[in-house]
Design a protein around this motif. Structure first.
Motif, short mmCIF file in Angstrom:
data_model
loop_
_atom_site.label_atom_id
_atom_site.label_comp_id
_atom_site.label_asym_id
_atom_site.label_seq_id
_atom_site.Cartn_x
_atom_site.Cartn_y
_atom_site.Cartn_z
N LEU A 206 0.84 -1.20 0.00
CA LEU A 206 0.00 0.00 0.00
C LEU A 206 0.87 1.25 0.00
O LEU A 206 0.60 2.22 -0.72
CB LEU A 206 -0.92 -0.01 1.22
N ARG A 207 1.94 1.24 0.79
CA ARG A 207 2.88 2.37 0.80
C ARG A 207 3.46 2.58 -0.59
O ARG A 207 3.52 3.71 -1.10
CB ARG A 207 4.00 2.10 1.81
N GLY A 208 3.88 1.46 -1.23
CA GLY A 208 4.44 1.57 -2.56
C GLY A 208 3.43 2.04 -3.59
O GLY A 208 3.76 2.79 -4.52
N ILE B 33 -0.76 4.63 9.97
CA ILE B 33 0.00 4.51 8.72
C ILE B 33 -0.95 4.59 7.52
O ILE B 33 -0.68 5.31 6.55
CB ILE B 33 0.79 3.18 8.71
N VAL B 34 -2.05 3.85 7.60
CA VAL B 34 -3.01 3.88 6.49
C VAL B 34 -3.62 5.28 6.36
O VAL B 34 -3.79 5.80 5.26
CB VAL B 34 -4.11 2.83 6.71
N ARG B 35 -3.90 5.91 7.50
CA ARG B 35 -4.46 7.26 7.48
C ARG B 35 -3.48 8.25 6.85
O ARG B 35 -3.88 9.23 6.21
CB ARG B 35 -4.83 7.68 8.90
N ALA B 36 -2.19 8.00 7.05
CA ALA B 36 -1.17 8.88 6.46
C ALA B 36 -1.09 8.71 4.95
O ALA B 36 -0.59 9.60 4.25
CB ALA B 36 0.20 8.58 7.09
N LEU B 37 -1.61 7.59 4.45
CA LEU B 37 -1.58 7.34 3.01
C LEU B 37 -2.88 7.74 2.33
O LEU B 37 -2.89 8.18 1.19
CB LEU B 37 -1.29 5.86 2.75
N THR B 38 -4.01 7.55 3.03
CA THR B 38 -5.31 7.90 2.46
C THR B 38 -6.18 8.51 3.55
O THR B 38 -6.16 8.07 4.69
CB THR B 38 -6.02 6.66 1.87
N ALA C 1 -13.04 4.91 6.07
CA ALA C 1 -13.57 3.56 5.89
C ALA C 1 -12.44 2.58 5.58
O ALA C 1 -12.43 1.44 6.05
CB ALA C 1 -14.61 3.54 4.77
N VAL C 2 -11.48 3.03 4.78
CA VAL C 2 -10.30 2.20 4.47
C VAL C 2 -9.48 1.98 5.73
O VAL C 2 -9.03 0.87 6.02
CB VAL C 2 -9.45 2.86 3.36
N VAL C 3 -9.28 3.05 6.49
CA VAL C 3 -8.54 2.93 7.75
C VAL C 3 -9.20 1.91 8.66
O VAL C 3 -8.52 1.06 9.27
CB VAL C 3 -8.45 4.30 8.46
N ALA C 4 -10.52 1.95 8.75
CA ALA C 4 -11.25 1.04 9.64
C ALA C 4 -11.06 -0.41 9.20
O ALA C 4 -10.94 -1.31 10.04
CB ALA C 4 -12.73 1.41 9.65
N ARG C 5 -11.03 -0.67 7.89
CA ARG C 5 -10.84 -2.04 7.41
C ARG C 5 -9.48 -2.58 7.79
O ARG C 5 -9.34 -3.72 8.21
CB ARG C 5 -11.04 -2.11 5.89
#
Length: 856
Positions: free
Chosen positions: A52-54, A104-109, A113-117
């Motif tokens: 996801l980072r990449g 980390i996910v929040r820092a990317l998007t 809802a994505v963060v919660a998953r």
């Protein structure tokens, strides 16, 4: 109509499809960002997170900087160093910080809802999601204790603050056992009797449980929304922000009294607070919570001496205290004037009437001195525990390690390995000693302090093998009883559930569907909890059996979060057939919640495993469901191909229930392309089988589809009769899905017959049910139907507005057929209004869509 639920792969397989299987677990950088769903280990999750980072093209250093900035902006003082973030994306981790993964996910998007998953999958792997989701929530307040004494000043400060503080959240803080919950409950009852209070909510946030994770506020929020009338399907469709907004709107509309008990910190309660006047929220916590804007604080110390004596007078007897007030005061001093300790000691005094109050005071002092117990509360609990008979003491320790928050007598009997009569006697002993609290409807719970004390004793006194054996008996009881309940709940699917061994504790007598449903509702959190605990203890295959047992209940009740936990556990089982069943069940859940592509991915995985195992029957059921997913996306050719292949297999294997579902779906496909005679043949055959196997859901849906066929053949009266039969049956059994469809059919037919007012009544009710139950395909049809009815009444503007709403929903769902119907409705309304440009534009769009899906 709804099919069975399951999936397949490529064209070169025995029952393959003309498309390749897409691996949803791919970790290479592709056209879409990787998803966490399906990760079975921390290493796999870390690999996907790194991908996801990449995918977003963010370096490790930049990612670290974003995480730090995000935490600073949120006021979080815990700022990770670079290596902490880096290691979270690397393999070899035994544990992963779910909060760090989320950041980390929040820092990317920015998509919450994505963060919660990602957080949820991380917690599932860690075995925490089910734990934090075992929330004790009620739509009623706990019973107001008759033992409550004193605290008048604090009570007045909460219930009669005056001015604008009336709606401010109240935080009641103080040490364990000081009476925070009792005060909150007494105040809540007083507030609930005031005018305008339309709802009562209570939740145990479990902030100080040593063995269980604090309750996830999002899980509490979901349950609160259910209690406020929002169905599970709609909740699941909403992201965290929308759920919170819906909750806050309902708080303001209904003026509820909300009690949030045992809060860990301000972050845990913040999502559960109102954002406007209209609801009262009472929070209890052992710490002073800061950062809650506008909240009032009520701090509790130990009771004054006079109030402690009042407690003893109430619990022991005024005459006994009057005989030796000095000894009573000494007892109050020895237990620190804590309400919980006074209650426990009073239970001991009542059980030892041959002792004087002076004797009891002396024993408290002796135990404190001999064991050097400095905690007055522990001293009181320990002394009462020491008086218990051995069997009652064992049951208390076992209740403390039960994964849920309350039990009934049967579950207690299973834990202790005793018969029901003995369990009732032992529970009576514990209640009389004030160590267990009797709740409504034969349910028993422990105060969190008593639970902590007894759980510590269980680890010290009872061998690990003995504790595991007790929990094994409990799991066996829950599994057996859940299976019995499901035999009543869904008898036509009995052959799809695994055979389970009987339990030494008999299951309740489920006289009817209502009794079975009531038990499942009451035990739902315990069933999810014991399933997760069984997996944690290494009994993965046993735990996985709960997935096919509970599948239909979780699906029908729209309990999607619970379903994902239970089916996720089964996916991690070693048996590929159990994995396949879980993938199929998840595919059904995603289909119902309008997550069509995710549904297709899960069903393909199920098909692959069934094909490899040679299980033709289950393969065909999965294929039937895959056809439903294609149907929702208006790929009717692919849907019909799935149904035909499924029907061949079901007929070859003699599976009558599944055969009827495939026939019904083929009838639905024929209806889509206007072949009414063929549709009637399929549906008549399907209905005959459904009546034979008592598939009441299928019966409702098929009556509805037959009504449509008869309507198109020009038999309106017969059609209306079929629709009304479907509606009556659906309401009789509480099936919201077919009820909504029946209302929709009746409304559309009445509109065509010119009975526009009656049509609008039925269609509006269908729209309300569709929205409350997250039935997107019915929502769009109801909107289009209302548009037609309004147009028939001459309300061109209203008709166009409803068709535009339908268009927006249909585009979101990807339903091209209903998009075309909406465009046609707008075309008709615009033509009546004299707007030829708009009419031509939407007419052309409708024709293009119908051509695209092969219906023109």
């Amino acid at each position: 109509m709804v099919g069975d639920l399951f999936h397949s792969d490529s064209a070169d397989r025995p029952y393959g499809l003309p498309f390749p299987i897409v691996n949803p677990d791919r970790t290479d950088v592709g056209d879409v960002p990787p998803e966490p769903l399906g990760a079975g280990s921390f290493d796999e999750l870390a690999a996907r997170l790194n991908t996801l980072r990449g995918w977003y093209g963010v370096s490790y250093r930049e990612l670290h900087r974003r995480v730090v900035r995000g935490r600073r902006a949120a006021g979080n003082p815990d700022l990770p160093v670079f290596n902490t973030v880096y290691r979270c994306l690397r393999p070899g981790r035994r544990r992963v910080d779910a909060d760090l993964v989320a950041d980390i996910v929040r820092a990317l998007t920015a998509d919450e809802a994505v963060v919660a998953r990602w957080r949820q999958v991380c917690q599932v792997i860690a075995g925490l999601t089910a734990d934090s989701s075992w929330v004790t929530v009620s739509g009623e307040l706990p019973a107001d204790s008759t033992e409550f004494v004193g605290r008048q000043a604090e009570l007045a400060a909460i219930t009669d603050p005056g001015g604008d503080e009336r709606w401010s959240p109240v935080v009641i803080d103080g040490m364990a056992g000081v009476g925070k919950t009792s005060l909150a409950v007494r105040a809540a009852h007083r507030l609930a009797h005031r005018d305008g209070v339309a709802a009562r909510l209570w939740a145990d946030l479990r902030g100080y449980d040593a063995d269980r994770a604090p309750a996830d506020p999002l899980a509490v929020l979901d349950e609160f929304l259910r209690r406020l009338g929002v169905p599970g399907g709609e909740i699941h469709r909403l992201g965290p922000a929308d759920r919170q907004a819906t909750y806050r709107r309902l708080l303001a509309d209904r003026h509820p009294v909300v009690v949030l008990d045992n809060a860990a910190d301000a972050d845990q309660v913040r999502p559960l607070l109102p954002d406007r006047p209209g609801g009262v929220v009472l929070i209890t916590s052992r710490r002073r919570l800061t950062g809650l804007a506008g909240a009032r604080s009520v701090h509790l110390e130990a009771l004054p001496g006079t109030e402690s004596l009042d407690v003893l007078r109430r619990l022991v007897g005024a005459a006994e205290v009057a005989e030796d007030t000095e000894a009573a005061a000494r007892i109050a001093d020895l237990v620190g004037h804590l309400p919980l300790a006074l209650t426990v000691v009073a239970g001991r005094i009542r059980n030892r009437r041959d002792w004087t109050l002076r004797d009891h005071a002396a024993r408290l002092a002796e135990r404190r001195d001999s064991l050097r117990v400095e905690d007055e509360l522990e001293n009181a609990i320990g002394l009462s525990y020491a008086d218990l008979p051995a069997e009652a003491a064992l049951l208390l320790r076992l209740l403390a390690i039960h994964p849920g928050r309350d039990v009934d007598t049967r579950a207690a009997a299973a834990l202790a390995g005793v018969d029901l009569g003995t369990a009732e006697e032992l529970l009576g002993e514990l209640v009389a000693s004030s160590l267990v609290q009797r709740q409504v409807q034969d349910r028993f719970g422990l105060h969190d302090v008593v639970r902590l004390y007894a759980a510590g004793l269980a680890r010290d006194v009872d061998a690990a093998s003995a504790r595991q054996a007790a929990l094994g008996r409990l799991f066996g009881y829950y599994r057996h009883t859940a299976s019995r309940a499901m035999d009543r709940y869904a008898p036509h699917e009995r052959d799809r559930r695994p055979a389970v061994s009987t339990s030494d504790v008999p299951a309740p007598d489920f006289a009817d569907l209502a009794a079975a449903t009531e038990w499942l509702d009451a035990e739902r959190h315990n069933l999810v909890g014991i399933t997760a605990l069984a997996e944690e203890q290494g009994r993965s295959e046993d735990a996985a059996m709960m997935s096919p047992i509970l599948n239909r209940y979780l699906y029908n009740a729209l309990l999607f979060a619970d379903a994902e936990i239970v089916h996720g556990i089964a996916i991690r089982a070693a048996d590929p057939l159990i994995q396949a069943s879980a993938h199929m069940s998840l595919g059904a859940v995603y289909l119902r919640s309008n997550r069509y592509q995710e549904s297709i991915d899960q069903l393909k995985q199920a098909l692959e495993r069934y094909d490899a195992a040679g299980d033709r029957t289950s393969w065909a059921r999965a294929l039937n469901n895959l056809g439903n997913a294609f149907d929702r996306l208006s790929d009717f050719a692919a849907a019909e191909d799935c149904y035909r292949q499924a029907l061949l297999v079901h007929r070859a294997t003699g599976n009558r229930t599944s055969e009827s579902r495939a026939l019904g779906n083929l009838g639905n496909s024929a209806m889509r392309v206007g072949d009414w005679d063929k549709a009637a043949t399929y549906l008549d055959e399907a209905l005959a089988i459904m009546l034979e196997v008592e598939d009441r859901v299928g019966e409702c849906l098929t009556y509805g589809n037959l009504g449509t066929v008869r309507e198109q053949q020009g038999h309106s009266a017969e059609a209306l009769g079929h629709y009304r039969r479907a509606l009556v049956t659906a309401r009789e059994f509480g099936y919201r899905f077919p009820e909504t469809e029946a209302l929709l059919h009746i409304g559309v037919l009445l509109a065509r017959l010119g009975e526009h007012d009656d049509a609008l009544t039925h269609l509006s009710e269908a729209l309300d049910l569709a929205r409350r139950n997250s039935l997107g395909e019915f929502e769009v049809k109801a909107l289009n139907g209302i548009g037609i009815a309004l147009g028939g009444k001459g309300d061109a503007a209203g008709s166009i507005a409803r068709h535009r709403e339908a268009l927006a929903v249909a585009e979101k769902l990807g339903d091209r057929y209903e998009q075309a119907q909406a465009h046609k409705g707008i075309e008709r309304g615009a033509a009546v209004a004299g707007d030829t440009g708009t009419a031509d534009d939407h007419g052309e769009k409708a024709r293009a869509l119908l051509t695209e899906i092969g219906l023109r």
